[in-house]
Design an enzyme around this catalytic site. Sequence first.
Site, short mmCIF file in Angstrom:
data_model
loop_
_atom_site.label_atom_id
_atom_site.label_comp_id
_atom_site.label_asym_id
_atom_site.label_seq_id
_atom_site.Cartn_x
_atom_site.Cartn_y
_atom_site.Cartn_z
N THR A 197 0.86 -1.21 0.05
CA THR A 197 -0.04 -0.07 0.04
C THR A 197 0.93 1.38 0.03
O THR A 197 0.30 2.58 -0.04
CB THR A 197 -1.05 -0.04 1.05
N VAL A 216 6.04 2.97 -3.37
CA VAL A 216 6.92 2.12 -4.20
C VAL A 216 6.06 0.84 -4.41
O VAL A 216 5.98 0.39 -5.35
CB VAL A 216 8.18 1.90 -3.52
N LYS A 244 -2.49 -2.01 10.39
CA LYS A 244 -3.45 -1.17 10.13
C LYS A 244 -4.38 -1.39 8.85
O LYS A 244 -5.21 -0.68 8.43
CB LYS A 244 -3.28 0.38 10.51
N SER A 245 -3.36 -1.98 7.96
CA SER A 245 -3.83 -1.72 6.28
C SER A 245 -4.31 -3.06 6.19
O SER A 245 -5.14 -3.24 4.89
CB SER A 245 -2.68 -1.51 5.56
N CYS A 296 17.80 4.02 -5.21
CA CYS A 296 17.50 4.42 -6.52
C CYS A 296 18.79 5.22 -7.30
O CYS A 296 18.94 5.27 -8.13
CB CYS A 296 16.30 5.33 -6.38
N GLN A 299 17.12 14.96 -5.99
CA GLN A 299 16.19 13.86 -5.74
C GLN A 299 14.78 14.34 -5.58
O GLN A 299 14.46 15.28 -4.75
CB GLN A 299 16.75 12.84 -4.49
N GLY A 314 10.82 9.98 -3.22
CA GLY A 314 11.86 9.10 -2.61
C GLY A 314 11.70 9.22 -1.08
O GLY A 314 12.21 8.12 -0.62
N LYS A 368 25.58 6.09 0.73
CA LYS A 368 25.01 4.88 -0.02
C LYS A 368 25.83 5.13 -1.48
O LYS A 368 26.04 3.98 -1.92
CB LYS A 368 23.60 5.04 -0.18
N HIS A 426 14.46 11.30 -10.24
CA HIS A 426 15.83 12.02 -9.60
C HIS A 426 16.94 12.23 -10.89
O HIS A 426 16.77 11.72 -11.70
CB HIS A 426 16.65 10.62 -8.97
C1 2RA Z 1 15.48 8.86 -1.22
N1 2RA Z 1 16.70 7.32 -2.29
O1 2RA Z 1 15.26 9.41 -2.25
C2 2RA Z 1 15.98 7.70 -0.82
C3 2RA Z 1 15.08 6.57 -0.50
N2 2RA Z 1 14.17 6.23 -1.30
O2 2RA Z 1 14.70 9.43 -0.13
#
Ligand code: 2RA
Length: 329
Positions: A9, A12, A37-38, A126, A153, A157, A205, A234
């Site tokens: 839900t 992503v 809850k879902s 991502c 970004q 995200g 990351k 992004h």
């Molecule tokens: C962001 N890459 O864009 C991270 C997590 N999706 O916040």
Amino acid sequence: MKVAVVGATGLVGSVMLKVLEERNFPVTELIPVASEKSVGKEVLFKGQMVKVVSVQEALAKKPHLAIFSAGASVSKMLAPQFAKIGCKVVDNSSAWRMDPDIKLVIPEVNGDVLTIGDMIIANPNCSTIQMLVALNPLHQEYGIKRIVVSTYQSITGTGVKAVTQMENERAGVEGPMVYPHPIDKNCIPQCDVFLDNRYTKEEVKLIVETHKILGDKTIAVTPTAVRVPVVGGHSESITVELKKSATLDDITKILSFAPGVVVLDNPAKNEYPMARMAEGKDSVFVGRIRPDLFVQNCFSMWVVADNLRKGAATNAIQIAELLLAKNWI
Ligand code: 2RA
């Protein structure tokens, strides 16, 4: 095939359902899983409303594949439970990415590392996925010495609450803040929390995932991750210094034939990738390709991708397609 989507839900998760359907992944039974809850809510899949079930109910159905996008703590706790019943897990969280025993996979880059024994497979972040889909072909041909990357970004995200914050600010409405500052008409040079080395978790990351996926810790990576009030995807400004000599033609040609890449690069016609055109697509779009004016064998480019699709859902499902092709699920 019985396929569980854990976090079905969420932002992503809902894109995962869409991509599974679009790519005709052979789902005979969808098992949407979400928090208590879902449970009982319904999600639309292949024209049918399917009830969201609890983790226990999902495990009892013995899925063949579970695709997770439910956060690191949930994945850490639940992925082993699915793996234990023989269910392959592809996890979109950060939970397993740096585990030495877990493969971190971008199909176009290192899909060949997968083996029949991999029960939990990690989907990279991502911003790493789109960067390496573009840079891996150059690394294979010339070797990469250094990457300087600035990301722009999308707020998607961060999730639905971030989109709500931006919409509230745009409408002049008070509301909950997920960012430390207003995001509308602003750029926030912080994605996730700061670490002791003055970089953010998101920036680190880009370093550690690049080293793991390319299998080369000598690559110098200098990242800056910025949050911008955009929803389509992004964008990344990348400068890459190569070990061997290359020309602009070489680079453009290699990128033009790179798997998963679409080169859109025609300055004379003001043509280059933008988040609004990448939204809803699965390619990694590359433009603004140009040689550095001061450093030899150094090139800059602008790389754009839909962070919810190639940056998350589609990459995870492409990993599942690799497993399917090998009859490992
Ligand atoms: C962001 N890459 O864009 C991270 C997590 N999706 O916040």
